[in-house]
Design an enzyme around this catalytic site. Structure first.
Site, short mmCIF file in Angstrom:
data_model
loop_
_atom_site.label_atom_id
_atom_site.label_comp_id
_atom_site.label_asym_id
_atom_site.label_seq_id
_atom_site.Cartn_x
_atom_site.Cartn_y
_atom_site.Cartn_z
N ARG A 49 10.28 -1.25 6.26
CA ARG A 49 11.17 -2.40 6.09
C ARG A 49 11.54 -3.16 7.37
O ARG A 49 12.35 -4.07 7.31
CB ARG A 49 12.45 -2.00 5.35
CG ARG A 49 12.18 -1.41 4.00
CD ARG A 49 13.39 -1.24 3.16
NE ARG A 49 14.53 -0.72 3.88
CZ ARG A 49 15.77 -0.73 3.43
NH1 ARG A 49 16.03 -1.24 2.26
NH2 ARG A 49 16.75 -0.23 4.12
N ASN A 55 8.90 -3.02 17.41
CA ASN A 55 8.85 -1.66 16.90
C ASN A 55 7.47 -1.03 17.04
O ASN A 55 7.20 0.00 16.42
CB ASN A 55 9.32 -1.62 15.44
CG ASN A 55 10.81 -1.84 15.33
OD1 ASN A 55 11.55 -1.67 16.30
ND2 ASN A 55 11.26 -2.24 14.16
N ASP A 68 10.88 3.19 14.98
CA ASP A 68 12.14 2.68 14.45
C ASP A 68 12.16 2.62 12.93
O ASP A 68 12.10 1.55 12.33
CB ASP A 68 12.49 1.33 15.06
CG ASP A 68 13.94 0.94 14.78
OD1 ASP A 68 14.65 1.71 14.08
OD2 ASP A 68 14.37 -0.11 15.25
#
Length: 191
Positions: A49, A55, A68
């Site tokens: 998500r 990330n 993350d």
């Protein structure tokens, strides 16, 4: 208790994509590896998500590491509840008043991340124009995906990204695995 995690000493994608021109070859290779990581998470029932350049760290061996999972959710539950997201890489269905997300939301964000590697900016960021959250949300929801302004990006890769980032989740690749296979097909077509 403690966690032991791999140390990623090289610059991550978040610090690189705006500062340097990432080759198509590297973007494809990285995309295949990221898609594989996303598929592995999905097979374990986890939605990331928040896939975005910041990330993606780089291991000492030069491989991308998807990190993350702070706002990850399990599949089958209320996957949109409490969603915190990074707007520039978020699919339109998660920006709606009643956000609904599934695997195809991660597929969209994966495509948006690969797009960013090649374009040097997020997909709906327009240089020289306002790019605040409301501006980006409006473009993500209503504007067609801009072509990447590079001669070395093959038409097949541009089409792949357009499908991956379709406004309609049903028109996207159904899985991250399918994205990896499509990226490999582009690699083969380039020799």
């Amino acid at each position: 208790p403690y966690l032991v995690m791999e140390y990623c000493s090289r610059p991550g994608l978040g610090s690189r994509y705006r500062a340097e021109r990432i080759t198509v070859t590297e973007a494809l290779r990285t995309g295949v590896r990221l898609a594989s990581a996303v598929e592995a998470a999905h097979r374990l029932g986890i939605l990331h998500r928040d896939i975005k350049p910041a990330n993606i760290l780089t291991t000492d061996y030069g491989y991308p590491a998807l990190t993350d999972f702070g706002i990850a959710a399990t599949m089958g539950g209320d996957s949109a509840a409490g969603t915190g997201m990074s707007i520039p890489w978020s699919p339109p269905e998660l920006l709606a008043e009643d956000p609904q997300g599934d695997v195809r939301g991660d597929v969209y964000s994966l495509g948006a991340t690969i797009y960013s590697m090649l374009a040097g900016r997020s997909p709906f960021e327009v240089p020289g124009q306002p790019n605040g959250p409301a501006d980006l949300i409006n473009r993500i929801e209503r504007s067609p995906l801009p072509n990447i302004d590079r001669d070395d990006v093959p038409a097949g890769l541009q089409a792949l990204l357009a499908r991956t980032m379709s406004k309609d989740p049903v028109r996207r690749y159904p899985t991250a695995y399918a994205v990896a296979q499509a990226l490999q097909q582009v690699e083969r077509s380039m020799g």
